[in-house]
Design an enzyme around this catalytic site. Structure first.
Site, short mmCIF file in Angstrom:
data_model
loop_
_atom_site.label_atom_id
_atom_site.label_comp_id
_atom_site.label_asym_id
_atom_site.label_seq_id
_atom_site.Cartn_x
_atom_site.Cartn_y
_atom_site.Cartn_z
N CYS A 58 0.82 -1.23 0.00
CA CYS A 58 0.00 0.00 0.00
C CYS A 58 0.85 1.27 0.00
O CYS A 58 0.38 2.34 -0.38
CB CYS A 58 -0.93 0.01 1.20
SG CYS A 58 -1.91 -1.48 1.30
N HIS A 101 -3.98 6.85 1.55
CA HIS A 101 -4.20 5.54 0.91
C HIS A 101 -5.59 5.09 1.31
O HIS A 101 -5.97 5.17 2.48
CB HIS A 101 -3.13 4.56 1.39
CG HIS A 101 -3.55 3.13 1.23
ND1 HIS A 101 -3.99 2.64 0.03
CD2 HIS A 101 -3.65 2.11 2.13
CE1 HIS A 101 -4.32 1.37 0.19
NE2 HIS A 101 -4.13 1.03 1.45
N ASN A 130 -10.23 -0.99 -1.77
CA ASN A 130 -8.81 -0.74 -1.49
C ASN A 130 -7.99 -1.25 -2.67
O ASN A 130 -7.89 -2.46 -2.89
CB ASN A 130 -8.44 -1.46 -0.19
CG ASN A 130 -6.98 -1.31 0.21
OD1 ASN A 130 -6.15 -0.94 -0.62
ND2 ASN A 130 -6.66 -1.63 1.44
#
Ligand code: UT7
Length: 330
Positions: A113, A257, A287
């Site tokens: 990420c 993020h 995500n």
């Protein structure tokens, strides 16, 4: 003084929208649970014949078009992904080939990420030292090929989505661009969110039993990740502000993020930011790990929420653990 400027952005998400209700028909979950726990309403899944390099190519071509550049003018590609198309070589060279470019270096970043921020950190150093002048930095993910839709994996199965975001970076002597970028890691938590196999720590590196026991799909201790994420991201934001001496009040937009809407809301609360200074699009895309920041950045710019001269803060936290932040004068 040379700084790294964002010349343009681009993005691509697959056409197929998978709603929470659709997931209800594939696994034991509910729209209500997913919305309440993560804020996600839908995500995109790639077509059977679509690859991470394909998504990256579309996002890159959009960024090139917005910069008024041809791919042959690039002198470096940095590609971040945790879902590579192949064990090796990295997806970067496939993207390079699809863009019709040869000879320029392709660096693959494996920082999950935080991959986009790690890539930005390297690109910024390369640009400031004069090593490269036109860097394509891409985050691309194809999670749908490796989701665990069983009861065991339903925590991650509902979270992840596919997509790609790209930016083109170049040197500038103006007082804008990347003002600070900081990245961190703490390997003590490596197995808290990971995919164990295929991996050469095992002999052989993957077995039929691994697949049956689902060692080849993500495993996460969600609460643990959550706990660290809400602490580390505000910390990283304050660190880059501290480095530049700029106050938090001057930040126009924070792009976190997109891990979980609740995580972003907790970060917002800790920093005391009003809603209009926090960008969220996890509701639509889930995500997308390394792709989430460049996708959100692209949308925020396209929606006019980031204009010339705006002070933008990017921050990420993820598997590794890895985390970081960047402060950018747009
Ligand atoms: O991208 C960076 C890395 N990832 C993250 O930042 C994710 C961080 N973690 C999270 O976002 C959250 O921990 C989750 C959204 C993954 C989970 O939310 P939670 O509030 O921490 O739930 P939990 O894992 O503690 O699970 C609560 C319950 C459990 O049932 P019991 O044991 O209470 O009966 C789970 O089995 O929810 C159950 N559950 C689900 N139920 C319906 C877990 N996943 C699902 C699901 N649908 N998909």
């Amino acid at each position: 003084m040379i700084r790294t400027r964002f010349l343009s952005t681009g993005f691509r998400v697959p056409d197929r929208v998978v709603t929470n209700h659709e997931l209800e028909g594939m696994m034991e979950t509910s729209d209500e649970w997913i919305r309440q726990r993560s804020g996600i309403e839908a995500r995109r899944w790639a077509a059977e014949d679509e690859t991470g390099a394909d998504l990256a190519e579309s996002a890159s071509r959009m960024a090139l078009e917005h910069a008024g550049m041809d791919a042959t003018e690039l002198d470096c590609i940095i590609l971040a992904t945790l879902s590579p198309d192949h064990f090796f070589p990295g997806t970067g060279v496939f993207l390079q080939r699809q863009l019709g470019v040869t000879d320029i270096p392709c660096l693959d970043v494996r920082n999950q990420c935080s991959g986009f921020l790690y890539g930005l950190s390297v690109a910024d150093a390369w640009i400031r030292t004069g090593a490269y002048r036109r860097i394509l930095l891409v985050g691309t993910e194809l999670h749908s090929a490796g989701l665990d839709l069983s009861l065991r994996g339903r925590d991650t199965g509902v979270l992840f989505g596919d997509g790609a975001g790209a930016v083109i970076l170049a040197p500038t002597e103006e007082a804008r661009g990347v003002l600070a970028v900081k990245v961190h890691a703490d390997g003590r938590h490596a197995e808290t969110l990971w995919t164990d196999v295929p991996g050469c720590a095992h002999r052989p590196y993957i077995t039929c039993a691994d697949i049956e026991e689902k060692h080849h799909v993500p495993a996460m201790q969600g609460r643990e990740v959550f706990r660290h994420a809400v602490k580390r991201m505000p910390e990283a934001v304050r660190e880059v502000l501290g480095e530049t001496g700029l106050p938090l009040a001057e930040v126009d937009m924070v792009i976190p993020h997109q891990a979980n809407l609740r995580i972003s809301q907790a970060v917002q609360k800790t920093l005391g930011l009003p809603d209009e200074k926090m960008y969220n699009n996890i509701q639509r895309y889930g995500n997308t790990t390394a792709a989430s920041i460049p996708i959100a950045l692209h949308e925020a710019v396209a929606e006019g929420r980031i204009g010339d001269g705006a002070l933008v803060c990017l921050t990420a936290f993820g598997s590794g653990f890895t985390w970081g932040a960047a402060l950018v004068r747009w």
